[in-house]
Write a protein that holds these residues in place. Structure first.
Motif, PDB file in Angstrom:
ATOM      1  N   ARG A 121       0.830  -1.211   0.000  1.00  0.00           N
ATOM      2  CA  ARG A 121       0.000   0.000   0.000  1.00  0.00           C
ATOM      3  C   ARG A 121       0.862   1.257   0.000  1.00  0.00           C
ATOM      4  O   ARG A 121       0.566   2.234  -0.711  1.00  0.00           O
ATOM      5  CB  ARG A 121      -0.939  -0.012   1.205  1.00  0.00           C
ATOM      6  N   ASP A 151      -7.883  -7.345   2.067  1.00  0.00           N
ATOM      7  CA  ASP A 151      -9.169  -6.959   2.657  1.00  0.00           C
ATOM      8  C   ASP A 151      -9.673  -5.679   1.988  1.00  0.00           C
ATOM      9  O   ASP A 151      -9.053  -5.137   1.079  1.00  0.00           O
ATOM     10  CB  ASP A 151      -9.038  -6.794   4.169  1.00  0.00           C
ATOM     11  N   ARG A 152     -10.822  -5.186   2.486  1.00  0.00           N
ATOM     12  CA  ARG A 152     -11.429  -4.004   1.869  1.00  0.00           C
ATOM     13  C   ARG A 152     -10.504  -2.788   1.940  1.00  0.00           C
ATOM     14  O   ARG A 152     -10.440  -1.992   1.006  1.00  0.00           O
ATOM     15  CB  ARG A 152     -12.764  -3.692   2.555  1.00  0.00           C
ATOM     16  N   GLU A 153      -9.817  -2.615   3.066  1.00  0.00           N
ATOM     17  CA  GLU A 153      -8.929  -1.462   3.222  1.00  0.00           C
ATOM     18  C   GLU A 153      -7.811  -1.497   2.184  1.00  0.00           C
ATOM     19  O   GLU A 153      -7.472  -0.472   1.572  1.00  0.00           O
ATOM     20  CB  GLU A 153      -8.346  -1.438   4.637  1.00  0.00           C
ATOM     21  N   THR A 154      -7.253  -2.686   1.981  1.00  0.00           N
ATOM     22  CA  THR A 154      -6.187  -2.831   1.000  1.00  0.00           C
ATOM     23  C   THR A 154      -6.724  -2.589  -0.411  1.00  0.00           C
ATOM     24  O   THR A 154      -6.095  -1.900  -1.226  1.00  0.00           O
ATOM     25  CB  THR A 154      -5.570  -4.243   1.098  1.00  0.00           C
ATOM     26  N   SER A 157      -7.251   1.069  -1.034  1.00  0.00           N
ATOM     27  CA  SER A 157      -5.970   1.743  -1.274  1.00  0.00           C
ATOM     28  C   SER A 157      -5.529   1.578  -2.721  1.00  0.00           C
ATOM     29  O   SER A 157      -5.060   2.530  -3.358  1.00  0.00           O
ATOM     30  CB  SER A 157      -4.888   1.187  -0.344  1.00  0.00           C
TER      31      SER A 157
END
Length: 216
Positions: A121, A151-154, A157
């Motif tokens: 990221r 995951d969703r955060e990754t 990004s």
């Protein structure tokens, strides 16, 4: 805490940067950044690799940006090759804050696909800021190999990094939207939706992409 309160003593400042109290480390990093001194560049980079507190790491990065690029850049370019994931991630983050495009060659495909999500990221964010004019499409192609990852955060990004490159990503996304992996297809479709409608929200874009997949 300032360098004056530390008696102008470099040894005292170094000790404060390693103090067991995060508040002391934070103030020490602020002091070093407020009164830049080349003697601290190596120590700041070293602390970035091991500092457990996010807000202290952010202050360490700020302190590094206050020092001359010709001193910080060589140290950071060595760190991106470190075996320690946090060292790589924080060095990439700091390079993105410094914004010197001469660091671009260090943003390798290996870093862009680093097995550690936080490193990858940081590499994505640095890459879209440092990419030379004319190389954006090549970067988009490398970033697209990471669609569907994590995951969703990754995933968010990665979508943000791709979107920062602009409309040129559309052909790459449409190729990815035809992939055999449903996760890749969903992520590609969602990213294109966000490109054209930034207010949509990532979760809604993902759900919309899933509906499109079902109807294919």
């Amino acid at each position: 805490m300032t360098m004056e309160t530390l008696g102008g003593d470099a040894a005292a400042a170094r000790a404060a940067l390693e103090d067991g109290r995060s508040s002391v480390r934070l103030r020490a990093a602020m002091a070093v950044g407020t009164e830049p001194d080349p003697r601290f560049v190596g120590k700041l980079v070293e602390r970035c690799a091991v500092e457990p507190e996010f807000f202290v790491r952010d202050m360490l990065t700020w302190a590094l940006t206050r020092h001359p690029v010709d001193l910080t850049l060589p140290e950071l370019l060595r760190e991106v090759r470190s075996e320690r994931a946090q060292a790589r991630s924080q060095a990439l983050h700091t390079l993105s804050k410094i914004g010197d495009r001469s660091a671009w060659p260090a943003i390798t495909p290996a870093l862009l696909s680093d097995p550690e999500d936080e490193v990858a990221r940081s590499a994505w964010r640095a890459a879209v800021l440092l990419v030379p004019e004319g190389e954006e499409a090549g970067l988009a192609a490398v970033l697209a190999t990471q669609l569907g990852r994590g995951d969703r955060e990754t995933q968010l990004s990665l979508s943000r990094a791709l979107i920062a490159l602009g409309e040129l990503i559309v052909p790459t996304l449409r190729t990815a939207a035809a992939a055999t992996d449903p996760g890749v297809r969903t992520h590609a479709l969602a990213t294109e939706r966000l490109l054209h409608d930034p207010e949509m929200g990532f979760e809604f874009a993902i759900e919309e992409a899933k509906r499109v997949r079902v109807l294919e």
